[in-house]
Structures are given as C-alpha cells and as structure tokens.
Scaffold this motif. Structure first.
Motif, PDB file in Angstrom:
ATOM      1  N   TYR A 194      39.792  45.611  42.219  1.00  0.00           N
ATOM      2  CA  TYR A 194      38.943  44.865  43.159  1.00  0.00           C
ATOM      3  C   TYR A 194      39.129  43.380  42.847  1.00  0.00           C
ATOM      4  CZ  TYR A 194      34.670  42.670  44.928  1.00  0.00           C
ATOM      5  OH  TYR A 194      33.785  41.813  45.550  1.00  0.00           O
ATOM      6  N   PHE A 195      39.453  42.628  43.864  1.00  0.00           N
ATOM      7  CA  PHE A 195      39.654  41.185  43.699  1.00  0.00           C
ATOM      8  C   PHE A 195      38.283  40.532  43.604  1.00  0.00           C
ATOM      9  CE2 PHE A 195      41.308  37.054  44.159  1.00  0.00           C
ATOM     10  CZ  PHE A 195      42.696  37.098  44.187  1.00  0.00           C
ATOM     11  N   LYS A 196      37.932  40.029  42.431  1.00  0.00           N
ATOM     12  CA  LYS A 196      36.581  39.491  42.195  1.00  0.00           C
ATOM     13  C   LYS A 196      36.308  38.223  42.994  1.00  0.00           C
ATOM     14  CE  LYS A 196      37.092  39.410  37.571  1.00  0.00           C
ATOM     15  NZ  LYS A 196      36.820  39.370  36.124  1.00  0.00           N
ATOM     16  N   LYS A 230      32.759  53.268  41.921  1.00  0.00           N
ATOM     17  CA  LYS A 230      32.037  52.703  40.771  1.00  0.00           C
ATOM     18  C   LYS A 230      32.951  51.757  39.994  1.00  0.00           C
ATOM     19  CE  LYS A 230      33.378  56.109  37.418  1.00  0.00           C
ATOM     20  NZ  LYS A 230      33.194  56.967  36.357  1.00  0.00           N
ATOM     21  N   MET A 231      32.312  50.788  39.333  1.00  0.00           N
ATOM     22  CA  MET A 231      33.079  49.857  38.529  1.00  0.00           C
ATOM     23  C   MET A 231      33.379  50.494  37.170  1.00  0.00           C
ATOM     24  SD  MET A 231      32.164  46.036  37.270  1.00  0.00           S
ATOM     25  CE  MET A 231      31.008  46.608  36.046  1.00  0.00           C
ATOM     26  N   VAL A 232      34.638  50.422  36.752  1.00  0.00           N
ATOM     27  CA  VAL A 232      34.996  50.916  35.425  1.00  0.00           C
ATOM     28  C   VAL A 232      34.864  49.767  34.422  1.00  0.00           C
ATOM     29  CG1 VAL A 232      36.817  51.947  34.006  1.00  0.00           C
ATOM     30  CG2 VAL A 232      36.584  52.611  36.414  1.00  0.00           C
ATOM     31  N   SER A 233      35.366  48.585  34.800  1.00  0.00           N
ATOM     32  CA  SER A 233      35.252  47.409  33.939  1.00  0.00           C
ATOM     33  C   SER A 233      35.335  46.166  34.804  1.00  0.00           C
ATOM     34  CB  SER A 233      36.391  47.396  32.908  1.00  0.00           C
ATOM     35  OG  SER A 233      36.403  46.155  32.224  1.00  0.00           O
ATOM     36  N   GLN A 234      34.526  45.173  34.467  1.00  0.00           N
ATOM     37  CA  GLN A 234      34.574  43.944  35.272  1.00  0.00           C
ATOM     38  C   GLN A 234      35.831  43.118  34.988  1.00  0.00           C
ATOM     39  OE1 GLN A 234      32.007  40.608  34.053  1.00  0.00           O
ATOM     40  NE2 GLN A 234      30.813  42.088  32.951  1.00  0.00           N
ATOM     41  N   PHE A 235      36.598  43.526  33.969  1.00  0.00           N
ATOM     42  CA  PHE A 235      37.867  42.854  33.698  1.00  0.00           C
ATOM     43  C   PHE A 235      38.998  43.829  33.995  1.00  0.00           C
ATOM     44  CE2 PHE A 235      34.796  40.618  31.086  1.00  0.00           C
ATOM     45  CZ  PHE A 235      35.092  39.302  31.375  1.00  0.00           C
ATOM     46  N   GLY A 236      39.933  43.397  34.830  1.00  0.00           N
ATOM     47  CA  GLY A 236      41.009  44.301  35.232  1.00  0.00           C
ATOM     48  C   GLY A 236      42.358  43.878  34.718  1.00  0.00           C
ATOM     49  N   SER A 237      43.403  44.285  35.463  1.00  0.00           N
ATOM     50  CA  SER A 237      44.771  44.074  34.992  1.00  0.00           C
ATOM     51  C   SER A 237      45.173  42.603  34.967  1.00  0.00           C
ATOM     52  CB  SER A 237      45.727  44.849  35.886  1.00  0.00           C
ATOM     53  OG  SER A 237      45.524  44.456  37.234  1.00  0.00           O
ATOM     54  N   THR A 238      44.517  41.774  35.759  1.00  0.00           N
ATOM     55  CA  THR A 238      44.751  40.330  35.714  1.00  0.00           C
ATOM     56  C   THR A 238      43.374  39.657  35.757  1.00  0.00           C
ATOM     57  OG1 THR A 238      44.808  40.014  38.101  1.00  0.00           O
ATOM     58  CG2 THR A 238      46.907  40.551  37.049  1.00  0.00           C
ATOM     59  N   PRO A 239      43.303  38.354  35.401  1.00  0.00           N
ATOM     60  CA  PRO A 239      41.978  37.721  35.335  1.00  0.00           C
ATOM     61  C   PRO A 239      41.211  37.771  36.653  1.00  0.00           C
ATOM     62  CG  PRO A 239      43.649  36.284  34.380  1.00  0.00           C
ATOM     63  CD  PRO A 239      44.372  37.441  34.984  1.00  0.00           C
ATOM     64  N   CYS A 240      41.911  37.891  37.783  1.00  0.00           N
ATOM     65  CA  CYS A 240      41.200  37.811  39.064  1.00  0.00           C
ATOM     66  C   CYS A 240      40.676  39.161  39.530  1.00  0.00           C
ATOM     67  CB  CYS A 240      42.093  37.173  40.124  1.00  0.00           C
ATOM     68  SG  CYS A 240      43.681  37.971  40.283  1.00  0.00           S
ATOM     69  N   ALA A 286      41.186  46.159  46.679  1.00  0.00           N
ATOM     70  CA  ALA A 286      40.026  45.887  47.513  1.00  0.00           C
ATOM     71  C   ALA A 286      39.776  44.381  47.547  1.00  0.00           C
ATOM     72  CB  ALA A 286      38.806  46.613  46.969  1.00  0.00           C
ATOM     73  N   PRO A 287      39.750  43.775  48.760  1.00  0.00           N
ATOM     74  CA  PRO A 287      39.530  42.329  48.834  1.00  0.00           C
ATOM     75  C   PRO A 287      38.103  41.962  48.445  1.00  0.00           C
ATOM     76  CG  PRO A 287      39.614  43.273  51.037  1.00  0.00           C
ATOM     77  CD  PRO A 287      39.920  44.388  50.079  1.00  0.00           C
ATOM     78  N   PRO A 288      37.882  40.710  48.042  1.00  0.00           N
ATOM     79  CA  PRO A 288      36.540  40.310  47.605  1.00  0.00           C
ATOM     80  C   PRO A 288      35.518  40.443  48.730  1.00  0.00           C
ATOM     81  CG  PRO A 288      37.986  38.399  47.856  1.00  0.00           C
ATOM     82  CD  PRO A 288      38.840  39.602  47.983  1.00  0.00           C
ATOM     83  N   GLU A 289      34.344  40.944  48.381  1.00  0.00           N
ATOM     84  CA  GLU A 289      33.236  40.994  49.319  1.00  0.00           C
ATOM     85  C   GLU A 289      32.519  39.647  49.241  1.00  0.00           C
ATOM     86  OE1 GLU A 289      32.444  43.734  51.115  1.00  0.00           O
ATOM     87  OE2 GLU A 289      33.820  45.177  50.214  1.00  0.00           O
ATOM     88  N   ALA A 332      38.776  43.168  38.962  1.00  0.00           N
ATOM     89  CA  ALA A 332      37.953  44.102  38.199  1.00  0.00           C
ATOM     90  C   ALA A 332      38.514  45.500  38.459  1.00  0.00           C
ATOM     91  CB  ALA A 332      36.500  44.027  38.649  1.00  0.00           C
ATOM     92  N   HIS A 333      38.214  46.409  37.541  1.00  0.00           N
ATOM     93  CA  HIS A 333      38.778  47.750  37.623  1.00  0.00           C
ATOM     94  C   HIS A 333      37.732  48.727  38.182  1.00  0.00           C
ATOM     95  CE1 HIS A 333      40.777  51.220  35.174  1.00  0.00           C
ATOM     96  NE2 HIS A 333      40.939  51.337  36.457  1.00  0.00           N
ATOM     97  N   PHE A 334      38.061  49.381  39.284  1.00  0.00           N
ATOM     98  CA  PHE A 334      37.137  50.309  39.946  1.00  0.00           C
ATOM     99  C   PHE A 334      37.739  51.702  40.053  1.00  0.00           C
ATOM    100  CE2 PHE A 334      33.407  48.325  42.102  1.00  0.00           C
ATOM    101  CZ  PHE A 334      33.533  47.060  41.556  1.00  0.00           C
ATOM    102  N   GLN A 335      36.866  52.656  40.359  1.00  0.00           N
ATOM    103  CA  GLN A 335      37.371  53.987  40.686  1.00  0.00           C
ATOM    104  C   GLN A 335      36.612  54.540  41.883  1.00  0.00           C
ATOM    105  OE1 GLN A 335      36.869  57.177  37.851  1.00  0.00           O
ATOM    106  NE2 GLN A 335      38.630  58.292  38.668  1.00  0.00           N
ATOM    107  N   CYS A 336      37.335  55.259  42.747  1.00  0.00           N
ATOM    108  CA  CYS A 336      36.717  55.884  43.918  1.00  0.00           C
ATOM    109  C   CYS A 336      36.247  57.277  43.516  1.00  0.00           C
ATOM    110  CB  CYS A 336      37.739  55.980  45.045  1.00  0.00           C
ATOM    111  SG  CYS A 336      37.085  56.836  46.489  1.00  0.00           S
ATOM    112  N   LYS A 337      34.973  57.567  43.823  1.00  0.00           N
ATOM    113  CA  LYS A 337      34.452  58.882  43.457  1.00  0.00           C
ATOM    114  C   LYS A 337      34.813  59.935  44.508  1.00  0.00           C
ATOM    115  CE  LYS A 337      30.267  57.033  41.436  1.00  0.00           C
ATOM    116  NZ  LYS A 337      28.831  57.292  41.323  1.00  0.00           N
ATOM    117  N   GLU A 338      35.227  59.454  45.690  1.00  0.00           N
ATOM    118  CA  GLU A 338      35.574  60.371  46.786  1.00  0.00           C
ATOM    119  C   GLU A 338      36.996  60.917  46.582  1.00  0.00           C
ATOM    120  OE1 GLU A 338      33.319  60.944  49.367  1.00  0.00           O
ATOM    121  OE2 GLU A 338      34.718  62.486  50.088  1.00  0.00           O
TER     122      GLU A 338
END
Ligand SMILES: [Zn+2]
Lengths: 252, 164
Positions: free
Chosen positions: B160-162, B135-145, B105-108, B147-153
């Motif tokens: 997500y690119f922070k 929803k956000m799972v963690s604000q830190f993801g697989s690389t520094p740039c 997901a590109p940065p908003e 965050a880790h999200f999950q789709c509830k749908e």
C-alpha cells in the motif's frame, strides 16, 4: 560567537543525530526479531540517514569551505561529532532498541514541529519534510512499548528495565548550548527547554497505556553537543569511516 | 533561441522517464518533477525527493539526465527542491490507476490512511480483487513509501502506497 558559526554547529548537531542513530539501526539489518520489524528498523534508519544528508549538505554550504555531506560524515573525528549521546548507545536487546527509539522519536517529533517554524528557510523545509517520516517512526515505537509493556511477564519486565536504563540519557535532549541560545532568540531554532513538559506528558501517556512505571529521578548524562562522547561513538566511526579513510576520495 | 515548444518537449520527455522502483509509472506521474523553466538558454528541471532517504532519488536524477541527453537536449540543469515537501497528493490520477493495475494499492485520503495504519481493518482495497476486507501486516514495507498489507478475501499480500 558569530551567528553563522553557531548555525553551522547547530546544523552539524542535527545531521550527526540522524547519521549516528541511523547507523545504529542499520546494524540491525538482517538481525531483527522478525522480518517485518527488521524492515521497519532499516526503513527508519534510511529516513534518518536521508535527513542527515540534507542537514550535512546544508552544513557544508554554511562552512564556506565547499565541504560535501561525505566530507562531514567521514572526515570528522569523535571530538568533532555533536550528536546526542542517546543516539550512539548500543542496540542492546529489542526492548533497549525500542526504549531508545521511543524516547528519541517522541522528542524528535516535537522538535521538528518547532523547527518547521524556523526563520531559516532551509531548516524549516527539512523539518516539514522530516515530520511526515518521523510521525511513522514515533507511532511504531509507541506501539512496541505498549505491546511489550502490556505483553507477557517477561516482555513487561524487559521493557521496564530498558526504560529505566535509557532514562539517564534523555535529559540531554532538552539542554541548550550558549550558541543555541542565540539561535533560539533569533527564531532559527525552537527552544527545546520548553518541549520537556510536552515530551514528559506524551511519554507518561504511553507508559501508562503500556502498564509500565515511570523511571525514578536520577543523575543525568550529557556532553554530546560539546564533543564529550561515550566510548561507543569511536567504534561506530571506526566502522563508518574505515573505507573513506583507507581509500580517500574513492568513487563508485 | 528559446521557444515555449522546448518546455513542452521537455515535459513530454519526462513523461517517459520511469520510476526505478515502480517502472509502470513515470517521474511525471509520481509528481516529483516540480517545474521546468528556461533560464536564458539553460533548461532547469526542478525535482523533489519523495522520502528524504529514498535511494531512488539519485537514480531518478540520472535517468532524467540520460533521457534529456538522448533527446538531444544538452543545456540543462537538474535542481533539487525541498519546499513544499512532496506529498502523495502530487501523484497524478493516471499514476494512481497505474499503481493499482501494477498491484500496489494507491494512497487513500489522509484520514483513511491514519485509520488503516492504526490497524483498523477494511480501509484499503485489495488491488487484486477489490475487496475491502484487508489488514495491515506492517506499516513499513519493501520501500520507505509503502506499507505491507494482506487481503483476507483472496489472501494475497500487497503493498500500500502510504500517504505522505
Ligand atoms: Zn484480494
């Protein structure tokens, strides 16, 4: 002391803070309480080491001896390191790691905001870059203080103990060496003594939200900037510097 | 002899250099190439790191060097600049689309980002199904740039690119 040497020492101090705290957090790689937090701590470590690299590259230039960031990180001994003592403390349990990170991140963010107005262009540029990263660090550590403090009886008790234990190491963040005084006067560094009230307010706000109590006043420790360290730093450097000392100038 | 054509060629080459961690976007799309200019016969390529500790920075520099040499450009120097600091606003629109197609997901905008990372749901759309129920799972993801999200749908986890 000449301004250039004062600046060199101050930049080393900034680099050492990031390098040592980054190294500490890096020790948790593969040991975090859950995968997401393992990743969070190593991400923060990576940011801090990246920032340290920028500072130490700059210090290398200021040294006038053509030193690289690696020379400065790997070829100086304990007495030459200038990091705050709080950055070299052991990780302890997760509450200890969070208490150290929470008090340091909150200071770090305030400090960088000041440093971004530095008359020294390189320091201002590093600060502006780092602020964005440290904003995430601080948000993360505050969230965890609240989550643990306002969590179960056990997490509350552990978080309170960790906060009490870290307290004696926090006053050093606001001390100023004589050289730094001259750099503050010339607008190169922010005046950390002025940051203390802001820091305390922010800490109090989170501590309250976490249903914790502020630690009691107590004698404070300092010495890192002048090379007087805890016994822990020697162990960190032994591990960090083993390879470059055993195999000088090794390359990939 | 220096002609403007040279600089345009260099930009075209840079558009083909992939980011080592997100190979669908180029270093140009990522916005880390800040400037290309000629200093008499020497071509200077100015780049800026995304995150201070981004391990890809060195790899990117090597990739750029390799691409320029393969294209027969030999007189060049790669310089790193920190000011102004890189921000996600420097991502090209093309780059954003490519990220989404790739599953990131590109940065908003900054405000949405703040809400999303403070744990407010329904801020970031799922790059797989487009749902805002994420929803956000963690604000830190697989690389520094990231965050880790999950789709509830559709239940897919995604990066997500922070905003930076
Ligand atoms: Zn989805």
């Amino acid at each position: 002391m000449e301004n250039k040497e004062a600046l060199y020492n101050a930049v080393l101090h900034l680099g050492d803070n990031g390098s040592i705290l980054g190294h500490r957090l890096g020790e948790l790689c593969g040991h975090g309480p859950v995968l997401e937090q393992d990743i969070a701590m190593t991400n923060i470590a990576l940011d801090l080491i990246g920032q340290a690299r920028l500072y130490l590259q700059y210090a290398g230039k200021l040294s006038g001896k053509d030193l690289t960031e690696d020379d400065l990180a790997y070829k100086r001994d304990v007495m030459d390191y200038k990091n705050f003592l709080i950055t070299e403390l052991q990780n302890g349990d997760f509450a200890d790691t969070i208490a150290r990170q929470f008090t340091y991140d909150t200071f770090h963010l305030l400090f960088l905001r000041g440093l971004s107005d530095s008359k020294d262009e390189t320091l201002a540029a590093i600060a502006k870059k780092s602020i964005k990263e440290v904003t995430y660090h601080q948000r993360w550590s505050c969230e965890w203080v609240i989550r643990l403090g306002d969590g179960t009886d056990e997490s509350h008790e552990k978080m309170q103990r960790a906060l009490n234990d870290i307290w004696m190491w926090t006053d050093e963040l606001f001390t100023q060496s004589e050289d730094e005084g001259s750099l503050v006067e010339s607008g190169m560094l922010p005046d950390t003594s002025l940051l203390k009230d802001q820091w305390l307010n922010e800490i109090k706000r989170i501590v309250e939200e976490a249903a914790l109590d502020m630690p009691e006043d107590q004698p404070m420790q300092e010495g890192g900037k002048t090379g007087y360290h805890t016994e822990y730093l020697g162990f960190i450097l032994a591990e960090m510097q083993y390879l470059p000392r055993a195999y000088p100038d090794a390359t990939w | 002899m220096v002609v403007h054509q040279d600089i345009r060629d260099v930009w075209d080459i840079l558009k083909t250099v992939e980011d080592p961690e997100i190979p669908v976007i180029s270093v140009f799309d990522l916005g880390i190439v800040r400037d290309v200019r000629m200093d008499s016969d020497l071509c200077i390529v100015e780049i800026t790191p995304t995150y201070s500790g981004c391990p890809a920075t060195k790899v990117i520099e090597d990739s750029i060097r390799q691409a320029l040499i393969s294209a027969g450009i030999e007189d060049f120097r790669i310089e790193t600049t920190l000011s102004p600091p890189w921000s996600t606003a420097m991502l090209s629109n093309d780059g954003r689309e490519k990220l989404r197609e790739y599953g990131i997901a590109p940065p908003e905008d900054e405000e949405t980002d703040k809400l999303a990372l403070m744990g407010e749901d329904r801020q970031v759309s799922c790059p797989q199904c487009g749902s805002k129920d994420t929803k956000m799972v963690s604000q830190f993801g697989s690389t520094p740039c990231k965050a880790h999200f999950q789709c509830k749908e559709c239940l897919e986890p995604f990066d997500y690119f922070k905003c930076l």
